[in-house]
Design a protein around this motif. Structure first.
Motif, short mmCIF file in Angstrom:
data_model
loop_
_atom_site.label_atom_id
_atom_site.label_comp_id
_atom_site.label_asym_id
_atom_site.label_seq_id
_atom_site.Cartn_x
_atom_site.Cartn_y
_atom_site.Cartn_z
N LEU A 73 11.32 26.37 -14.87
CA LEU A 73 10.99 26.68 -13.41
C LEU A 73 10.89 28.19 -13.51
N ARG A 74 11.62 29.09 -14.07
CA ARG A 74 11.65 30.84 -14.08
C ARG A 74 10.19 30.88 -14.86
N GLY A 75 9.90 30.19 -15.77
CA GLY A 75 8.51 30.43 -16.34
C GLY A 75 7.23 30.24 -15.76
N ALA A 76 7.34 29.28 -14.71
CA ALA A 76 6.35 29.08 -13.76
C ALA A 76 6.43 29.84 -12.61
N GLY A 77 7.35 30.83 -12.55
CA GLY A 77 7.51 31.70 -11.30
C GLY A 77 8.36 31.26 -10.24
N GLY A 78 9.11 30.23 -10.46
CA GLY A 78 9.90 29.66 -9.32
C GLY A 78 11.15 30.07 -9.79
N THR A 79 12.08 30.15 -8.76
CA THR A 79 13.56 30.63 -8.58
C THR A 79 14.48 29.16 -8.51
N PRO A 80 15.15 29.02 -9.64
CA PRO A 80 16.14 28.08 -10.00
C PRO A 80 17.36 28.22 -8.89
N CYS A 81 17.76 26.97 -8.28
CA CYS A 81 18.86 27.04 -7.18
C CYS A 81 20.07 26.67 -7.94
N GLY A 82 20.08 25.96 -9.39
CA GLY A 82 21.20 25.71 -9.95
C GLY A 82 21.60 24.39 -10.15
N ASP A 83 20.79 23.56 -9.26
CA ASP A 83 21.05 21.92 -9.38
C ASP A 83 19.85 21.56 -9.98
N PRO A 84 19.75 21.16 -11.48
CA PRO A 84 18.75 20.60 -12.06
C PRO A 84 17.85 19.67 -11.43
N HIS A 85 18.54 18.83 -10.50
CA HIS A 85 17.69 17.84 -9.97
C HIS A 85 16.61 18.38 -8.86
N GLU A 86 17.11 19.32 -8.11
CA GLU A 86 16.02 19.95 -7.27
C GLU A 86 15.29 20.69 -8.02
N ASP A 87 15.65 21.63 -9.04
CA ASP A 87 14.62 22.22 -9.92
C ASP A 87 13.70 21.51 -10.53
N ALA A 88 13.95 20.13 -10.95
CA ALA A 88 13.00 19.46 -11.64
C ALA A 88 12.01 19.01 -10.40
N VAL A 89 12.49 18.82 -9.36
CA VAL A 89 11.56 18.60 -8.39
C VAL A 89 10.46 19.49 -8.12
N GLU A 90 10.87 20.83 -8.06
CA GLU A 90 10.12 21.89 -7.85
C GLU A 90 8.96 21.91 -9.20
N ILE A 91 9.64 21.71 -10.34
CA ILE A 91 8.83 21.87 -11.56
C ILE A 91 7.59 20.92 -11.27
N TRP A 92 7.76 19.62 -11.13
CA TRP A 92 6.96 18.55 -10.93
C TRP A 92 5.83 19.03 -9.77
N ARG A 93 6.20 19.46 -8.67
CA ARG A 93 5.39 20.15 -7.82
C ARG A 93 4.50 21.19 -8.47
N LEU A 94 5.04 21.83 -8.98
CA LEU A 94 4.41 22.99 -9.69
C LEU A 94 3.14 22.50 -10.57
N PHE A 95 3.89 21.62 -11.54
CA PHE A 95 2.85 20.88 -12.53
C PHE A 95 1.60 20.21 -12.00
N LEU A 96 1.62 19.53 -10.88
CA LEU A 96 0.79 19.04 -10.31
C LEU A 96 -0.11 20.05 -9.62
N ALA A 97 0.52 21.12 -9.44
CA ALA A 97 -0.36 22.06 -8.69
C ALA A 97 -1.26 22.95 -9.72
N GLY A 98 -1.04 22.62 -11.21
CA GLY A 98 -1.61 23.36 -12.18
C GLY A 98 -0.93 24.54 -12.69
N GLN A 99 0.44 24.72 -12.14
CA GLN A 99 1.18 26.05 -12.52
C GLN A 99 2.11 25.87 -13.69
N VAL A 100 2.06 24.65 -14.15
CA VAL A 100 3.03 24.62 -15.36
C VAL A 100 2.20 23.78 -16.27
N GLU A 101 2.03 24.37 -17.51
CA GLU A 101 1.61 23.90 -18.67
C GLU A 101 1.95 22.60 -19.43
N ASP A 102 1.11 22.15 -20.20
CA ASP A 102 1.45 20.71 -20.92
C ASP A 102 2.97 20.98 -21.64
#
Length: 283
Positions: A73-102
């Protein structure tokens, strides 16, 4: 010049095409491997996505997953909240937006399971197959690979999904195969957050199967996405299974050289019709 490929829609059509091309004839041992992708190729879904969604719904991630998920999440420019479930949801949103590479998304969809005991991971994989993946298997998948086995062609499955999930899928299909996927190192009976190279995507698929199939590559390869391009090009006979748009364009640009076959099974094992690929986020 681009040459449109004519789809084969039944097992008999596909096998007849391969027989006509001589790919199912006598082949020396060691040069007769079939190598296939899993997601979109054996089944119409992505097993890593199914497992990810189930783990998020039931909040199954362990404390060992906190840092590897936060790192992506940090590598994609996000800010982790410490809960891996919430952070994973944000990672997926960024992936679908093209902001996380394969590469990072493939890693985190494996490392999120860090902390699971090995046998626990195996049982979870079996559950994912039984409850969610089995209905998505193409009706022709098992008969096709059994037909290859009857002709003496051994099988290796190589996927960008976590290895333990792909192994569960292959086990559920009842197929005998070598399996390669995104692999987590095991420490004291648990999955760690260390990914064992190579990452099985693009050229990493070739690196993963070369010790099995040899430097000459597989006889037959099957795939559906851009991440399977190198795998397909390494094979004498290349089978596209419900391919994504990017891979179709590549195949049609090279089809004049021969060796390319388009296979579009029409139904899943439970009789549901197969539509266009639902996995275009993967290219």
């Amino acid at each position: 010049m681009s040459v449109p490929l004519t789809p084969r829609r039944t097992l008999s059509e596909l096998l007849a095409t391969l027989e006509a091309e001589g790919s199912l004839g006598d082949v020396p041992p060691g040069q007769n491997w079939v190598a296939t992708d899993a997601d979109g190729t054996l089944w119409s879904a992505d097993v890593a996505e199914l497992a990810w969604s189930l783990a998020l719904r039931e909040r199954l991630f362990r404390p060992e997953a906190v840092e590897p998920v936060a790192e992506v999440l940090r590598g994609a420019g996000g800010t982790p909240c410490g809960d891996p479930h919430e952070d994973a949801v944000e990672i997926w949103r960024l992936f679908l937006a093209g902001q996380v590479e394969d590469g990072p998304i493939l890693r985190v969809m494996a490392t999120c399971f860090a902390g699971l005991e090995v046998e626990e991971a195996r049982a979870f994989g079996d559950r994912v197959f039984r409850e969610h993946l089995a209905p998505k298997v193409y009706a022709e998948t098992v008969p096709l690979f059994r037909a290859f086995a009857e002709r003496g062609l051994p099988l290796v499955v190589v996927s960008g999904s976590p290895k333990f999930l792909v192994e569960a899928g292959v086990r559920g299909l009842g197929l005998e195969a070598e399996v390669r996927g995104v692999t987590l190192a095991e420490v004291e009976g648990k999955l760690s957050a260390e990914v064992v190279p190579p990452l099985t995507w693009n050229q990493g698929k070739i690196e993963a199967i070369s010790p099995i199939v040899g430097s000459g590559g597989p006889l037959i390869a099957l795939g559906d996405s851009q991440g399977d391009r190198e795998l397909l090009l390494a094979a004498r006979h290349k089978i596209l299974v419900h391919p994504r748009r990017t891979l179709t364009a590549i195949a049609e640009s090279e089809a004049a050289r021969g060796g390319w076959v388009l296979f579009k099974p029409e139904r899943t094992a439970d009789g549901e019709p197969v539509g266009e690929s639902e996995l275009d986020a993967w290219g």
